[in-house]
Design a protein around this motif. Structure first.
Motif, PDB file in Angstrom:
ATOM      1  N   THR A   1       0.850  -1.195   0.000  1.00  0.00           N
ATOM      2  CA  THR A   1       0.000   0.000   0.000  1.00  0.00           C
ATOM      3  C   THR A   1       0.891   1.251   0.000  1.00  0.00           C
ATOM      4  N   GLY A   2       0.317   2.360  -0.453  1.00  0.00           N
ATOM      5  CA  GLY A   2       1.080   3.604  -0.508  1.00  0.00           C
ATOM      6  C   GLY A   2       2.243   3.475  -1.474  1.00  0.00           C
ATOM      7  N   ALA A   3       1.952   2.871  -2.635  1.00  0.00           N
ATOM      8  CA  ALA A   3       3.027   2.549  -3.588  1.00  0.00           C
ATOM      9  C   ALA A   3       3.284   3.654  -4.606  1.00  0.00           C
ATOM     10  N   SER A   4       2.647   4.813  -4.431  1.00  0.00           N
ATOM     11  CA  SER A   4       2.781   5.850  -5.460  1.00  0.00           C
ATOM     12  C   SER A   4       4.164   6.477  -5.479  1.00  0.00           C
ATOM     13  N   LYS A   5       4.811   6.510  -4.310  1.00  0.00           N
ATOM     14  CA  LYS A   5       6.116   7.187  -4.250  1.00  0.00           C
ATOM     15  C   LYS A   5       6.928   6.654  -3.074  1.00  0.00           C
ATOM     16  N   GLY A   6       8.081   7.278  -2.834  1.00  0.00           N
ATOM     17  CA  GLY A   6       8.880   6.964  -1.651  1.00  0.00           C
ATOM     18  C   GLY A   6       9.198   5.482  -1.531  1.00  0.00           C
ATOM     19  N   LEU A   7       9.156   4.989  -0.294  1.00  0.00           N
ATOM     20  CA  LEU A   7       9.553   3.598  -0.028  1.00  0.00           C
ATOM     21  C   LEU A   7       8.602   2.603  -0.674  1.00  0.00           C
ATOM     22  N   GLY A   8       7.302   2.939  -0.707  1.00  0.00           N
ATOM     23  CA  GLY A   8       6.324   2.038  -1.309  1.00  0.00           C
ATOM     24  C   GLY A   8       6.668   1.754  -2.760  1.00  0.00           C
TER      25      GLY A   8
ATOM     26  N   VAL B   1      -2.444   1.946  -4.823  1.00  0.00           N
ATOM     27  CA  VAL B   1      -2.256   3.404  -4.844  1.00  0.00           C
ATOM     28  C   VAL B   1      -3.612   4.102  -4.845  1.00  0.00           C
ATOM     29  N   ARG B   2      -3.631   5.291  -4.261  1.00  0.00           N
ATOM     30  CA  ARG B   2      -4.898   6.033  -4.301  1.00  0.00           C
ATOM     31  C   ARG B   2      -5.220   6.447  -5.732  1.00  0.00           C
ATOM     32  N   ASN B   3      -4.168   6.849  -6.448  1.00  0.00           N
ATOM     33  CA  ASN B   3      -4.382   7.273  -7.828  1.00  0.00           C
ATOM     34  C   ASN B   3      -3.531   6.415  -8.773  1.00  0.00           C
TER      35      ASN B   3
ATOM     36  N   GLY C   1      -6.624   1.883  -4.281  1.00  0.00           N
ATOM     37  CA  GLY C   1      -6.985   1.560  -2.899  1.00  0.00           C
ATOM     38  C   GLY C   1      -6.546   2.646  -1.940  1.00  0.00           C
ATOM     39  N   ASP C   2      -7.508   3.092  -1.122  1.00  0.00           N
ATOM     40  CA  ASP C   2      -7.235   4.086  -0.084  1.00  0.00           C
ATOM     41  C   ASP C   2      -7.382   3.378   1.258  1.00  0.00           C
ATOM     42  N   VAL C   3      -6.296   3.290   2.016  1.00  0.00           N
ATOM     43  CA  VAL C   3      -6.331   2.524   3.275  1.00  0.00           C
ATOM     44  C   VAL C   3      -7.240   3.152   4.325  1.00  0.00           C
ATOM     45  N   THR C   4      -7.601   4.424   4.131  1.00  0.00           N
ATOM     46  CA  THR C   4      -8.455   5.093   5.120  1.00  0.00           C
ATOM     47  C   THR C   4      -9.937   4.955   4.778  1.00  0.00           C
TER      48      THR C   4
ATOM     49  N   HIS D   1       1.893  -3.073   4.502  1.00  0.00           N
ATOM     50  CA  HIS D   1       1.081  -1.872   4.737  1.00  0.00           C
ATOM     51  C   HIS D   1       2.057  -0.718   5.008  1.00  0.00           C
ATOM     52  N   ASN D   2       2.212   0.125   3.996  1.00  0.00           N
ATOM     53  CA  ASN D   2       3.273   1.137   4.025  1.00  0.00           C
ATOM     54  C   ASN D   2       2.724   2.571   4.053  1.00  0.00           C
ATOM     55  N   SER D   3       1.434   2.742   3.767  1.00  0.00           N
ATOM     56  CA  SER D   3       0.848   4.088   3.650  1.00  0.00           C
ATOM     57  C   SER D   3       1.030   4.894   4.925  1.00  0.00           C
ATOM     58  N   ASN D   4       1.196   6.184   4.735  1.00  0.00           N
ATOM     59  CA  ASN D   4       1.324   7.075   5.883  1.00  0.00           C
ATOM     60  C   ASN D   4       0.917   8.490   5.487  1.00  0.00           C
TER      61      ASN D   4
ATOM     62  N   ALA E   1       1.791  13.287  17.009  1.00  0.00           N
ATOM     63  CA  ALA E   1       0.728  12.436  16.447  1.00  0.00           C
ATOM     64  C   ALA E   1       1.341  11.276  15.659  1.00  0.00           C
ATOM     65  N   TYR E   2       2.397  11.574  14.896  1.00  0.00           N
ATOM     66  CA  TYR E   2       3.069  10.531  14.092  1.00  0.00           C
ATOM     67  C   TYR E   2       3.592   9.415  14.998  1.00  0.00           C
ATOM     68  N   SER E   3       4.317   9.806  16.049  1.00  0.00           N
ATOM     69  CA  SER E   3       4.939   8.796  16.925  1.00  0.00           C
ATOM     70  C   SER E   3       3.894   8.026  17.718  1.00  0.00           C
TER      71      SER E   3
ATOM     72  N   TRP F   1      16.280   6.006   8.595  1.00  0.00           N
ATOM     73  CA  TRP F   1      16.010   7.421   8.295  1.00  0.00           C
ATOM     74  C   TRP F   1      16.331   7.610   6.812  1.00  0.00           C
ATOM     75  N   VAL F   2      15.283   7.790   6.008  1.00  0.00           N
ATOM     76  CA  VAL F   2      15.430   7.656   4.553  1.00  0.00           C
ATOM     77  C   VAL F   2      15.009   8.938   3.837  1.00  0.00           C
ATOM     78  N   ASP F   3      15.790   9.333   2.858  1.00  0.00           N
ATOM     79  CA  ASP F   3      15.470  10.533   2.084  1.00  0.00           C
ATOM     80  C   ASP F   3      14.462  10.190   0.985  1.00  0.00           C
ATOM     81  N   THR F   4      13.179  10.447   1.269  1.00  0.00           N
ATOM     82  CA  THR F   4      12.143  10.167   0.265  1.00  0.00           C
ATOM     83  C   THR F   4      11.523  11.469  -0.259  1.00  0.00           C
ATOM     84  N   TRP F   5      12.214  12.571   0.038  1.00  0.00           N
ATOM     85  CA  TRP F   5      11.712  13.860  -0.453  1.00  0.00           C
ATOM     86  C   TRP F   5      11.829  13.908  -1.970  1.00  0.00           C
TER      87      TRP F   5
HETATM   88  N1  LIG Z   1      11.204   8.162   5.173  1.00  0.00           N
HETATM   89  C1  LIG Z   1      11.616   7.889   6.411  1.00  0.00           C
HETATM   90  O1  LIG Z   1      12.667   8.351   6.892  1.00  0.00           O
HETATM   91  C2  LIG Z   1      10.787   6.998   7.288  1.00  0.00           C
HETATM   92  C3  LIG Z   1      11.265   6.720   8.578  1.00  0.00           C
HETATM   93  C4  LIG Z   1      10.524   5.876   9.387  1.00  0.00           C
HETATM   94  C5  LIG Z   1       9.347   5.332   8.924  1.00  0.00           C
HETATM   95  N2  LIG Z   1       8.896   5.639   7.672  1.00  0.00           N
HETATM   96  C6  LIG Z   1       7.640   5.027   7.217  1.00  0.00           C
HETATM   97  O2  LIG Z   1       7.828   4.420   5.954  1.00  0.00           O
HETATM   98  C7  LIG Z   1       6.623   4.504   5.181  1.00  0.00           C
HETATM   99  C8  LIG Z   1       6.922   5.142   3.841  1.00  0.00           C
HETATM  100  O3  LIG Z   1       7.546   6.385   4.076  1.00  0.00           O
HETATM  101  P1  LIG Z   1       7.870   7.396   2.890  1.00  0.00           P
HETATM  102  O4  LIG Z   1       8.923   8.310   3.390  1.00  0.00           O
HETATM  103  O5  LIG Z   1       8.070   6.650   1.630  1.00  0.00           O
HETATM  104  O6  LIG Z   1       6.485   8.204   2.822  1.00  0.00           O
HETATM  105  P2  LIG Z   1       5.878   9.129   1.661  1.00  0.00           P
HETATM  106  O7  LIG Z   1       6.898   9.450   0.639  1.00  0.00           O
HETATM  107  O8  LIG Z   1       5.198  10.245   2.391  1.00  0.00           O
HETATM  108  O9  LIG Z   1       4.769   8.200   1.003  1.00  0.00           O
HETATM  109  C9  LIG Z   1       3.622   7.875   1.709  1.00  0.00           C
HETATM  110  C10 LIG Z   1       2.755   7.015   0.837  1.00  0.00           C
HETATM  111  O10 LIG Z   1       1.522   6.764   1.535  1.00  0.00           O
HETATM  112  C11 LIG Z   1       0.485   7.007   0.630  1.00  0.00           C
HETATM  113  N3  LIG Z   1      -0.775   7.339   1.296  1.00  0.00           N
HETATM  114  C12 LIG Z   1      -1.056   8.421   2.052  1.00  0.00           C
HETATM  115  N4  LIG Z   1      -2.326   8.371   2.457  1.00  0.00           N
HETATM  116  C13 LIG Z   1      -2.847   7.222   1.943  1.00  0.00           C
HETATM  117  C14 LIG Z   1      -4.119   6.608   1.986  1.00  0.00           C
HETATM  118  N5  LIG Z   1      -5.122   7.163   2.664  1.00  0.00           N
HETATM  119  N6  LIG Z   1      -4.311   5.422   1.339  1.00  0.00           N
HETATM  120  C15 LIG Z   1      -3.303   4.861   0.647  1.00  0.00           C
HETATM  121  N7  LIG Z   1      -2.061   5.398   0.569  1.00  0.00           N
HETATM  122  C16 LIG Z   1      -1.853   6.570   1.209  1.00  0.00           C
HETATM  123  C17 LIG Z   1       0.958   8.106  -0.270  1.00  0.00           C
HETATM  124  O11 LIG Z   1       0.206   8.062  -1.456  1.00  0.00           O
HETATM  125  P3  LIG Z   1      -0.408   9.351  -2.210  1.00  0.00           P
HETATM  126  O12 LIG Z   1       0.551   9.631  -3.316  1.00  0.00           O
HETATM  127  O13 LIG Z   1      -1.741   8.865  -2.682  1.00  0.00           O
HETATM  128  O14 LIG Z   1      -0.520  10.459  -1.198  1.00  0.00           O
HETATM  129  C18 LIG Z   1       2.398   7.678  -0.489  1.00  0.00           C
HETATM  130  O15 LIG Z   1       2.487   6.726  -1.518  1.00  0.00           O
HETATM  131  C19 LIG Z   1       5.636   5.284   6.035  1.00  0.00           C
HETATM  132  O16 LIG Z   1       4.800   4.414   6.744  1.00  0.00           O
HETATM  133  C20 LIG Z   1       6.539   6.051   6.992  1.00  0.00           C
HETATM  134  O17 LIG Z   1       5.905   6.393   8.203  1.00  0.00           O
HETATM  135  C21 LIG Z   1       9.588   6.453   6.834  1.00  0.00           C
END
Ligand SMILES: NC(=O)c1ccc[n+]([C@@H]2O[C@H](COP(=O)([O-])OP(=O)(O)OC[C@H]3O[C@@H](n4cnc5c(N)ncnc54)[C@H](OP(=O)(O)O)[C@@H]3O)[C@@H](O)[C@H]2O)c1
Length: 267
Positions: free
Chosen positions: A7-14, A33-35, A56-59, A84-87, A165-167, A198-202
């Motif tokens: 889940t949450g496969a649109s970008k970043g780690l997913g 992915v949501r979109n 799929g929207d996990v919420t 389950h990776n969405s956040n 809230a995140y933690s 700690w991952v650079d997903t910006w």
């Molecule tokens: N990056 C880090 O340093 C780090 C550190 C610790 C833990 N994590 C965890 O690792 C996971 C991935 O992190 P990331 O940095 O890759 O995050 P990210 O770049 O913010 O990506 C988050 C993903 O979640 C999706 N998402 C958000 N709301 C959603 C919903 N309602 N239903 C389905 N998908 C939804 C987003 O999709 P849309 O494009 O649709 O918004 C996006 O694909 C997260 O759980 C995060 O908490 C990351």
């Protein structure tokens, strides 16, 4: 031949999970992915025949149930590994310390809402929707991508007081994982919380406020990990996480582990 749903496969780690898992042609990779038109992941779907995009929207319970039905239609009703990776977070109040939360029930709920709905409720709905598929799978593994930011020892050691809230949501996720592990052990299903480092997903250029925030956080992390130099890249985090998932067993079920496969080295 293994099947994975992320889940949450649109970008970043997913998206990086999808990319790395897709390089093995024996894998079936379901990118939720949501979109489904999200550019990065739709490119992967056109590049790799074993990647299937599913909306799929996990919420949204109905949406994630529909996603599980679509997944079942592709895999013949089974799934080996659910990730389950969405956040989502309320970015405007990520920097708040606990004492800054207002005496306003609606405003406070709104600050917690994105984190709670993705991590806690989304974790429940996604897991429950895919459980019938996991039961029929061979590996029977459920992974929630969580965070060491929910570890009390890390908070105490680094002094990180923001990201409340995140933690809190990730801490709840970790407890929920332990509950699932307890429930599902008799059915041979393993459940794991995985902190990816700690991952650079910006995406794109970082605004100066983000650069400054990262530098501040690095100093705080260095109080417990003096040799830490900065964020790692998604490639490294996901490659190590896939190894941790491969090694999941009954003994580690219910725990939060780092991408290094332990509870000591979170970076
Ligand atoms: N990056 C880090 O340093 C780090 C550190 C610790 C833990 N994590 C965890 O690792 C996971 C991935 O992190 P990331 O940095 O890759 O995050 P990210 O770049 O913010 O990506 C988050 C993903 O979640 C999706 N998402 C958000 N709301 C959603 C919903 N309602 N239903 C389905 N998908 C939804 C987003 O999709 P849309 O494009 O649709 O918004 C996006 O694909 C997260 O759980 C995060 O908490 C990351």
């Amino acid at each position: 031949m293994s099947s994975y749903a992320i889940t949450g496969a649109s970008k970043g780690l997913g998206r990086e999970f999808v990319r790395q898992l897709a390089t093995d042609p024996n894998n079936t990779v379901l990118a939720i992915v949501r979109n489904p038109e999200s550019p990065g992941v739709s490119e992967l779907a056109s590049q790799y025949a074993n990647v299937h995009l599913i909306a799929g929207d996990v919420t949204d319970p109905k949406s994630i149930l529909n996603a599980a039905s679509a997944a079942a239609a592709i895999t013949g009703g089974k799934l080996d590994v659910l990730i389950h990776n969405s956040n989502a977070v309320d970015a405007a109040t990520m920097s708040f310390n606990p004492s800054q939360f207002p005496f306003d029930s609606e405003a406070t709920r709104a600050m917690f809402e994105p984190s709670l709905t993705t991590a806690i409720y989304g974790g429940l709905w996604t897991t429950n929707a895919f459980l019938p598929l996991i039961e029929k799978g061979v590996q029977k593994k459920i992974v929630h991508i969580s965070s060491a930011m929910a570890e009390v020892d890390l908070i105490r050691g680094t002094g990180i007081s923001y990201g409340v809230a995140y933690s809190v949501a990730k801490a709840g996720m970790n407890v929920q994982i332990a509950k699932y592990a307890a429930e599902l052990a008799p059915r041979g299903i393993k459940v794991l919380g995985l902190s990816p480092g700690w991952v650079d997903t910006w995406e794109g250029e970082k605004p100066s406020a983000v650069v400054e925030g990262d530098a501040f956080m690095l100093k705080q992390f260095q109080t417990i990990a003096p040799s830490l130099e900065g964020q790692i890249q998604p490639e490294e985090s996901v490659a190590k996480s896939i190894q941790v998932i491969a090694n999941m067993d009954d003994e580690s079920s219910g725990l939060l582990l780092s991408h290094n496969g332990n509870r000591e080295n979170w970076f």
